[in-house]
Write an enzyme that holds these catalytic residues in place. Structure first.
Site, PDB file in Angstrom:
ATOM      1  N   GLY A  10       8.805   5.246  -7.525  1.00  0.00           N
ATOM      2  CA  GLY A  10       8.662   3.938  -6.857  1.00  0.00           C
ATOM      3  C   GLY A  10       9.946   3.138  -6.920  1.00  0.00           C
ATOM      4  N   ALA A  83       5.343   4.208  -8.790  1.00  0.00           N
ATOM      5  CA  ALA A  83       4.938   4.610  -7.434  1.00  0.00           C
ATOM      6  C   ALA A  83       3.482   4.260  -7.205  1.00  0.00           C
ATOM      7  CB  ALA A  83       5.138   6.110  -7.248  1.00  0.00           C
ATOM      8  N   SER A  86       0.471   0.121  -3.046  1.00  0.00           N
ATOM      9  CA  SER A  86       0.280  -1.058  -3.896  1.00  0.00           C
ATOM     10  C   SER A  86      -0.427  -2.212  -3.181  1.00  0.00           C
ATOM     11  CB  SER A  86       1.634  -1.526  -4.434  1.00  0.00           C
ATOM     12  OG  SER A  86       2.391  -2.104  -3.392  1.00  0.00           O
ATOM     13  N   THR A 129      -2.239  -3.110 -13.852  1.00  0.00           N
ATOM     14  CA  THR A 129      -2.284  -4.337 -13.043  1.00  0.00           C
ATOM     15  C   THR A 129      -3.422  -5.286 -13.418  1.00  0.00           C
ATOM     16  OG1 THR A 129      -2.897  -5.105 -10.806  1.00  0.00           O
ATOM     17  CG2 THR A 129      -3.513  -2.862 -11.348  1.00  0.00           C
ATOM     18  N   GLU A 131      -5.236  -6.541 -11.361  1.00  0.00           N
ATOM     19  CA  GLU A 131      -6.359  -6.210 -10.469  1.00  0.00           C
ATOM     20  C   GLU A 131      -7.476  -5.494 -11.229  1.00  0.00           C
ATOM     21  OE1 GLU A 131      -7.257  -6.417  -6.922  1.00  0.00           O
ATOM     22  OE2 GLU A 131      -6.029  -8.169  -7.272  1.00  0.00           O
ATOM     23  N   TYR A 153      -7.995   0.183  -4.739  1.00  0.00           N
ATOM     24  CA  TYR A 153      -6.741   0.106  -5.497  1.00  0.00           C
ATOM     25  C   TYR A 153      -7.035  -0.142  -6.976  1.00  0.00           C
ATOM     26  CZ  TYR A 153      -2.453  -2.092  -7.346  1.00  0.00           C
ATOM     27  OH  TYR A 153      -1.376  -2.426  -8.116  1.00  0.00           O
ATOM     28  N   LYS A 157      -6.364   2.391 -10.139  1.00  0.00           N
ATOM     29  CA  LYS A 157      -5.498   1.984 -11.255  1.00  0.00           C
ATOM     30  C   LYS A 157      -6.264   2.029 -12.592  1.00  0.00           C
ATOM     31  CE  LYS A 157      -1.361   0.770  -9.521  1.00  0.00           C
ATOM     32  NZ  LYS A 157      -0.035   1.127 -10.056  1.00  0.00           N
TER      33      LYS A 157
HETATM   34  P1  NAP Z   1       6.048  -1.744  -3.939  1.00  0.00           P
HETATM   35  O1  NAP Z   1       7.169  -2.646  -3.598  1.00  0.00           O
HETATM   36  O2  NAP Z   1       4.952  -1.523  -2.953  1.00  0.00           O
HETATM   37  O3  NAP Z   1       6.683  -0.319  -4.323  1.00  0.00           O
HETATM   38  C1  NAP Z   1       5.895   0.830  -4.418  1.00  0.00           C
HETATM   39  C2  NAP Z   1       6.813   2.021  -4.536  1.00  0.00           C
HETATM   40  O4  NAP Z   1       6.016   3.214  -4.621  1.00  0.00           O
HETATM   41  C3  NAP Z   1       7.752   2.211  -3.339  1.00  0.00           C
HETATM   42  O5  NAP Z   1       8.976   2.681  -3.805  1.00  0.00           O
HETATM   43  C4  NAP Z   1       7.044   3.309  -2.543  1.00  0.00           C
HETATM   44  O6  NAP Z   1       7.905   4.057  -1.725  1.00  0.00           O
HETATM   45  C5  NAP Z   1       6.545   4.155  -3.705  1.00  0.00           C
HETATM   46  N1  NAP Z   1       5.511   5.101  -3.314  1.00  0.00           N
HETATM   47  C6  NAP Z   1       4.373   4.863  -2.624  1.00  0.00           C
HETATM   48  N2  NAP Z   1       3.674   5.998  -2.458  1.00  0.00           N
HETATM   49  C7  NAP Z   1       4.400   6.978  -3.051  1.00  0.00           C
HETATM   50  C8  NAP Z   1       4.231   8.381  -3.202  1.00  0.00           C
HETATM   51  N3  NAP Z   1       3.161   8.996  -2.702  1.00  0.00           N
HETATM   52  N4  NAP Z   1       5.163   9.088  -3.871  1.00  0.00           N
HETATM   53  C9  NAP Z   1       6.268   8.478  -4.372  1.00  0.00           C
HETATM   54  N5  NAP Z   1       6.502   7.143  -4.242  1.00  0.00           N
HETATM   55  C10 NAP Z   1       5.576   6.418  -3.601  1.00  0.00           C
HETATM   56  O7  NAP Z   1       5.344  -2.203  -5.285  1.00  0.00           O
HETATM   57  P2  NAP Z   1       5.915  -3.123  -6.473  1.00  0.00           P
HETATM   58  O8  NAP Z   1       5.489  -4.524  -6.215  1.00  0.00           O
HETATM   59  O9  NAP Z   1       7.328  -2.794  -6.728  1.00  0.00           O
HETATM   60  O10 NAP Z   1       5.001  -2.615  -7.690  1.00  0.00           O
HETATM   61  C11 NAP Z   1       5.423  -1.530  -8.501  1.00  0.00           C
HETATM   62  C12 NAP Z   1       4.216  -0.970  -9.231  1.00  0.00           C
HETATM   63  O11 NAP Z   1       3.607  -1.979 -10.024  1.00  0.00           O
HETATM   64  C13 NAP Z   1       3.105  -0.451  -8.332  1.00  0.00           C
HETATM   65  O12 NAP Z   1       2.518   0.646  -8.990  1.00  0.00           O
HETATM   66  C14 NAP Z   1       2.111  -1.597  -8.242  1.00  0.00           C
HETATM   67  O13 NAP Z   1       0.805  -1.107  -7.979  1.00  0.00           O
HETATM   68  C15 NAP Z   1       2.238  -2.148  -9.650  1.00  0.00           C
HETATM   69  N6  NAP Z   1       1.968  -3.575  -9.822  1.00  0.00           N
HETATM   70  C16 NAP Z   1       2.608  -4.486  -9.028  1.00  0.00           C
HETATM   71  C17 NAP Z   1       2.398  -5.842  -9.234  1.00  0.00           C
HETATM   72  C18 NAP Z   1       3.092  -6.878  -8.413  1.00  0.00           C
HETATM   73  O14 NAP Z   1       2.622  -8.022  -8.412  1.00  0.00           O
HETATM   74  N7  NAP Z   1       4.202  -6.566  -7.753  1.00  0.00           N
HETATM   75  C19 NAP Z   1       1.523  -6.251 -10.277  1.00  0.00           C
HETATM   76  C20 NAP Z   1       0.910  -5.278 -11.067  1.00  0.00           C
HETATM   77  C21 NAP Z   1       1.153  -3.947 -10.833  1.00  0.00           C
HETATM   78  P3  NAP Z   1       8.302   3.579  -0.220  1.00  0.00           P
HETATM   79  O15 NAP Z   1       9.395   2.584  -0.398  1.00  0.00           O
HETATM   80  O16 NAP Z   1       8.718   4.830   0.429  1.00  0.00           O
HETATM   81  O17 NAP Z   1       7.040   2.967   0.365  1.00  0.00           O
HETATM   82  N1  GDD Z   2      -1.627 -10.064   1.670  1.00  0.00           N
HETATM   83  C1  GDD Z   2      -2.250 -11.188   2.065  1.00  0.00           C
HETATM   84  N2  GDD Z   2      -2.069 -11.624   3.335  1.00  0.00           N
HETATM   85  N3  GDD Z   2      -3.028 -11.857   1.164  1.00  0.00           N
HETATM   86  C2  GDD Z   2      -3.616 -13.002   1.591  1.00  0.00           C
HETATM   87  C3  GDD Z   2      -3.456 -13.503   2.876  1.00  0.00           C
HETATM   88  C4  GDD Z   2      -2.654 -12.780   3.805  1.00  0.00           C
HETATM   89  O1  GDD Z   2      -2.476 -13.157   4.948  1.00  0.00           O
HETATM   90  N4  GDD Z   2      -4.140 -14.673   2.957  1.00  0.00           N
HETATM   91  C5  GDD Z   2      -4.702 -14.886   1.774  1.00  0.00           C
HETATM   92  N5  GDD Z   2      -4.397 -13.872   0.931  1.00  0.00           N
HETATM   93  C6  GDD Z   2      -4.869 -13.749  -0.457  1.00  0.00           C
HETATM   94  C7  GDD Z   2      -5.498 -12.396  -0.792  1.00  0.00           C
HETATM   95  O2  GDD Z   2      -6.835 -12.339  -0.312  1.00  0.00           O
HETATM   96  C8  GDD Z   2      -5.380 -12.405  -2.314  1.00  0.00           C
HETATM   97  O3  GDD Z   2      -6.451 -13.099  -2.881  1.00  0.00           O
HETATM   98  C9  GDD Z   2      -4.081 -13.193  -2.572  1.00  0.00           C
HETATM   99  O4  GDD Z   2      -3.767 -13.844  -1.340  1.00  0.00           O
HETATM  100  C10 GDD Z   2      -2.896 -12.338  -3.001  1.00  0.00           C
HETATM  101  O5  GDD Z   2      -2.772 -11.252  -2.099  1.00  0.00           O
HETATM  102  P1  GDD Z   2      -1.516 -10.250  -2.146  1.00  0.00           P
HETATM  103  O6  GDD Z   2      -0.254 -11.019  -2.086  1.00  0.00           O
HETATM  104  O7  GDD Z   2      -1.751  -9.210  -1.118  1.00  0.00           O
HETATM  105  O8  GDD Z   2      -1.569  -9.656  -3.620  1.00  0.00           O
HETATM  106  P2  GDD Z   2      -2.788  -9.097  -4.497  1.00  0.00           P
HETATM  107  O9  GDD Z   2      -3.058 -10.114  -5.569  1.00  0.00           O
HETATM  108  O10 GDD Z   2      -3.912  -8.645  -3.688  1.00  0.00           O
HETATM  109  O11 GDD Z   2      -2.123  -7.788  -5.154  1.00  0.00           O
HETATM  110  C11 GDD Z   2      -0.809  -7.846  -5.711  1.00  0.00           C
HETATM  111  O12 GDD Z   2      -0.881  -8.158  -7.084  1.00  0.00           O
HETATM  112  C12 GDD Z   2      -1.566  -7.195  -7.904  1.00  0.00           C
HETATM  113  C13 GDD Z   2      -1.557  -7.727  -9.342  1.00  0.00           C
HETATM  114  O13 GDD Z   2      -2.579  -8.644  -9.510  1.00  0.00           O
HETATM  115  C14 GDD Z   2      -0.168  -6.470  -5.478  1.00  0.00           C
HETATM  116  O14 GDD Z   2       1.189  -6.540  -5.830  1.00  0.00           O
HETATM  117  C15 GDD Z   2      -0.836  -5.397  -6.318  1.00  0.00           C
HETATM  118  O15 GDD Z   2      -0.082  -4.179  -6.211  1.00  0.00           O
HETATM  119  C16 GDD Z   2      -0.844  -5.861  -7.785  1.00  0.00           C
HETATM  120  O16 GDD Z   2      -1.466  -4.902  -8.595  1.00  0.00           O
END
Ligand code: NAP
Ligand code: GDD
Length: 343
Positions: A10, A83, A86, A129, A131, A153, A157
């Site tokens: 990732g 990865a 997400s 996460t 989530e 998702y 996880k």
């Molecule tokens: P992101 O920007 O969506 O990055 C996901 C990465 O995974 C990208 O590099 C994507 O590649 C790669 N990937 C997806 N499918 C794959 C596969 N089949 N094989 C290899 N690589 C693959 O997510 P992020 O926000 O950086 O989050 C990183 C991790 O933390 C994820 O596991 C996410 O679920 C977790 N997480 C995120 C948050 C948050 O708020 N950001 C919070 C809690 C947990 P491409 O670039 O090619 O799509």
């Molecule tokens: N994406 C999105 N788009 N979300 C919306 C919108 C919209 O137009 N309008 C309202 N929302 C609300 C979603 O319903 C959710 O309650 C909140 O905004 C946050 O949505 P996202 O930004 O898509 O993030 P997430 O909380 O569902 O998930 C992210 O955080 C998780 C950790 O708690 C992702 O990064 C996950 O990969 C990560 O695990």
């Protein structure tokens, strides 16, 4: 001392790019797995592409052979499994694919460590996460809070979370979960709500976009900065004992409040009026209807409120988030304005 070797899956994503930067600054040799893509997918890595300690390999976590052969070839000291498919909302449309990547992908790494005789060498970090808490059982959520995932998702996880603990207990692998609450940055994917809002604030302030359609404005999230959170990933793998840690800020805000903060950066004061699908965000200075609600952005089941208690990380890792939500929002909006001006 020889340099430590890290493998990041990732790496092309938001967190992967910040983590690679952090590890390179700590003099690691960094290997990353990138997927084959028909378009350019390494833009977040551009600025350190030429670092001599940085290597990219084609691979896919759905492909056991590719995971196994990369782990065997690199024999890393640390694996960070970031990865994932997400996007929570997308996981309702692609439940099987999401499980293949987000659940089984993790087990492929754990199996590789076990089968390649790397148990005493390789430490494993799993991107777990908030989530997992889903329909929350208590407020705030900590490492002891029971899980109740609300999406494919979250469920995938959950499988990974417990696989990490199972392989730790069964085979003594140094495997840990970071239970990270939402974290954002200028590198955040454009379909997550914060980035969607900051891009819209930038475009609307420049007269390029008229309005912004969102879903559930009442959802509350504990939003931190990705830069702070990747530091915690690294700290977890520096511990003698593997364990699981919450990373959060301990404060939460509604999506509506995030909108207000983002538009304030561009000098637009948004006032919300109406209810449900009829709610609108109006510019207080000229009455323009800027924010509208669209039912297509609602999810079949929602996570209403997340707020994390990071006291275990503070106590054991000495970790604390440094960047406030206001500075994060400002950084994101200003960066989106810069991108518009550049293009
Ligand atoms: P992101 O920007 O969506 O990055 C996901 C990465 O995974 C990208 O590099 C994507 O590649 C790669 N990937 C997806 N499918 C794959 C596969 N089949 N094989 C290899 N690589 C693959 O997510 P992020 O926000 O950086 O989050 C990183 C991790 O933390 C994820 O596991 C996410 O679920 C977790 N997480 C995120 C948050 C948050 O708020 N950001 C919070 C809690 C947990 P491409 O670039 O090619 O799509
Ligand atoms: N994406 C999105 N788009 N979300 C919306 C919108 C919209 O137009 N309008 C309202 N929302 C609300 C979603 O319903 C959710 O309650 C909140 O905004 C946050 O949505 P996202 O930004 O898509 O993030 P997430 O909380 O569902 O998930 C992210 O955080 C998780 C950790 O708690 C992702 O990064 C996950 O990969 C990560 O695990």
């Amino acid at each position: 001392m020889p340099k430590k070797i890290a493998l990041i899956s990732g790496i092309t994503g938001q967190d992967g790019s910040y983590l690679a930067e952090l590890l390179l600054s700590k003099k690691y040799i960094v290997h990353g797995i990138k997927r084959k893509s028909s378009s350019f997918n390494t833009s977040r890595l551009d600025h350190f592409f030429k670092n001599k300690d940085f290597f990219l390999h084609y691979g896919d976590v759905t492909d056991s052979l590719s995971v196994n052969s990369l782990v065997d070839k690199i024999r890393p000291d640390e694996i960070y499994n970031l990865a994932a498919q997400s996007h929570v909302s997308v996981s309702f449309d692609l439940p099987l694919y999401t499980s293949e990547v987000d659940a089984l992908g993790t087990m492929r790494f754990l199996e590789a460590i076990k089968n390649l005789d790397l148990i005493s060498k390789t430490k494993f970090y799993q991107a777990s996460t908030s989530e997992l808490f889903g329909k929350v059982r208590e407020i705030p959520q900590n490492e002891e809070t029971p899980f109740y995932p609300r999406s494919p998702y979250g469920v995938a996880k959950l499988f990974s979370f417990w696989s990490v603990i199972n392989y730790r207990e069964a085979y003594n692998i140094h495997a840990s979960n970071g239970i990270l609450f939402n974290h954002e940055s200028p590198r955040r994917g454009e379909t997550f709500v914060t980035r969607k809002i900051t891009m819209a604030a930038a475009a609307i302030s420049k007269g390029i976009q008229k309005d912004l359609y969102l879903g559930n404005l009442n959802a509350k999230r504990d939003w931190g900065h990705a830069k702070d959170f990747v530091e915690m990933m690294w700290l977890i793998l520096q511990q003698k004992e593997p364990s699981d840690f919450v990373a959060a800020t301990g404060k939460n805000y509604t999506v509506r409040e995030f909108v207000e903060k983002a538009f304030k950066v561009v000098g637009i004061d948004i006032i919300f009026k109406g209810k449900g699908l009829d709610e609108v965000g109006i510019s207080s200075s000229d009455g323009r209807e800027i924010v509208k609600v669209n039912k297509n952005y609602f999810r079949p089941s929602e996570v209403d409120e997340l707020i994390g208690d990071y006291s275990k990380a503070k106590r054991i890792l000495k970790w604390e988030p440094k960047i406030s939500l206001d500075s994060l929002v400002e950084e994101m909006v200003l960066n989106d304005i810069k991108l518009l001006e550049k293009n």
